[in-house]
Design an enzyme around this catalytic site. Sequence first.
Site, PDB file in Angstrom:
ATOM      1  N   CYS A   1       0.826  -1.311  -0.016  1.00 61.04           N
ATOM      2  CA  CYS A   1       0.019  -0.077   0.002  1.00 61.04           C
ATOM      3  C   CYS A   1       0.834   1.392   0.023  1.00 61.04           C
ATOM      4  O   CYS A   1       1.480   1.682  -1.078  1.00 61.04           O
ATOM      5  CB  CYS A   1      -0.976  -0.196   1.206  1.00 61.04           C
ATOM      6  SG  CYS A   1      -2.547   1.058   0.752  1.00 61.04           S
TER       7      CYS A   1
ATOM      8  N   HIS B   1      -3.760  -5.507   2.398  1.00 57.91           N
ATOM      9  CA  HIS B   1      -3.426  -5.517   3.718  1.00 57.91           C
ATOM     10  C   HIS B   1      -3.988  -6.765   4.166  1.00 57.91           C
ATOM     11  O   HIS B   1      -4.506  -7.326   3.645  1.00 57.91           O
ATOM     12  CB  HIS B   1      -4.084  -4.409   4.515  1.00 57.91           C
ATOM     13  CG  HIS B   1      -3.512  -2.979   4.234  1.00 57.91           C
ATOM     14  ND1 HIS B   1      -2.266  -2.717   4.711  1.00 57.91           N
ATOM     15  CD2 HIS B   1      -3.942  -2.074   3.510  1.00 57.91           C
ATOM     16  CE1 HIS B   1      -2.009  -1.391   4.351  1.00 57.91           C
ATOM     17  NE2 HIS B   1      -3.124  -0.851   3.366  1.00 57.91           N
TER      18      HIS B   1
HETATM   19  N1  GLN Z   1      -1.933   6.935   2.259  1.00 55.38           N
HETATM   20  C1  GLN Z   1      -1.963   6.011   1.290  1.00 55.38           C
HETATM   21  C2  GLN Z   1      -3.449   6.099   0.455  1.00 55.38           C
HETATM   22  O1  GLN Z   1      -4.243   6.778   1.161  1.00 55.38           O
HETATM   23  C3  GLN Z   1      -1.791   4.576   1.638  1.00 55.38           C
HETATM   24  C4  GLN Z   1      -2.839   4.189   2.532  1.00 55.38           C
HETATM   25  C5  GLN Z   1      -2.389   2.874   3.174  1.00 55.38           C
HETATM   26  O2  GLN Z   1      -1.384   2.296   3.424  1.00 55.38           O
HETATM   27  N2  GLN Z   1      -3.380   1.959   3.641  1.00 55.38           N
HETATM   28  O3  GLN Z   1      -3.672   5.754  -0.778  1.00 55.38           O
END
Ligand code: GLN
Length: 245
Positions: free
Chosen positions: A93, A191
């Site tokens: 992510c 995740h």
């Molecule tokens: N901040 C990034 C987004 O919103 C990644 C989010 C995350 O790692 N879940 O896309």
Amino acid sequence: MKIRVGHLYPDYLNIYADRGNIAVFAARASARGHELDVRAIGMGDAVPAGEIDLFYVGGGQDREQELVAHDLAAKSGPLRAAVEDGAAFLAVCGGYQLLGAYYRDVAGTELPGIGLLPLHTVAGERRMIGDVLLECDWAGETLAGFENHAGRTILDDGAEPLGRVVSGFGNDGASGFEGCRYQRAYGTYLHGPLLPRNPWFADRLLEEALAHAGVEERFDPLPDELEREAHDVSAARARSRGGRY
Ligand code: GLN
């Protein structure tokens, strides 16, 4: 064999228990008689050239990405050289987004990436949240996990996605693809953590890390009943409600 793992920014990039992926690597490596040697690589730390078989970076909110992005960009040379030299890499992510050319976050700030993966990311209005199921034709396997991101990731022409979206949003909610892979580097929005419910992928990364350390080994499968059940539950959830705002 000692498998040398470089965990990037463990204290900044770790949401949805992403650090649980390290525990899966450790358990599955030791089940095959190998040991994990995990080193944290954080702010201002050098990347020990040639000494890491497997790099890992987790996800994070825009705020955490802003805190690490420039430090990570300063490490782009040794990280890219390590992957060209055959090191394995798993990025999740927010970490995945920073392996591309850049991430323009919700506030419109353009965070530099390390340019390892052929892609860039721009945050959109609505977050893409929910269970995801992917078909990974290159491995004849599926991946199941959970996504929560504002970023829309655009792959460059010719870039290899990690998988085809069966259910969920994936990279941008439109292309039908999720993640990206290049050499032994893999980026994904998934995740969960990802690896407890996708043991084949953990084994694949460990085998590639061992190959980098000079050991060609194909693991015998482990029993994995619980892992398969967790995968199936996650996949069923994705099929029933993935990819809907
Ligand atoms: N901040 C990034 C987004 O919103 C990644 C989010 C995350 O790692 N879940 O896309």
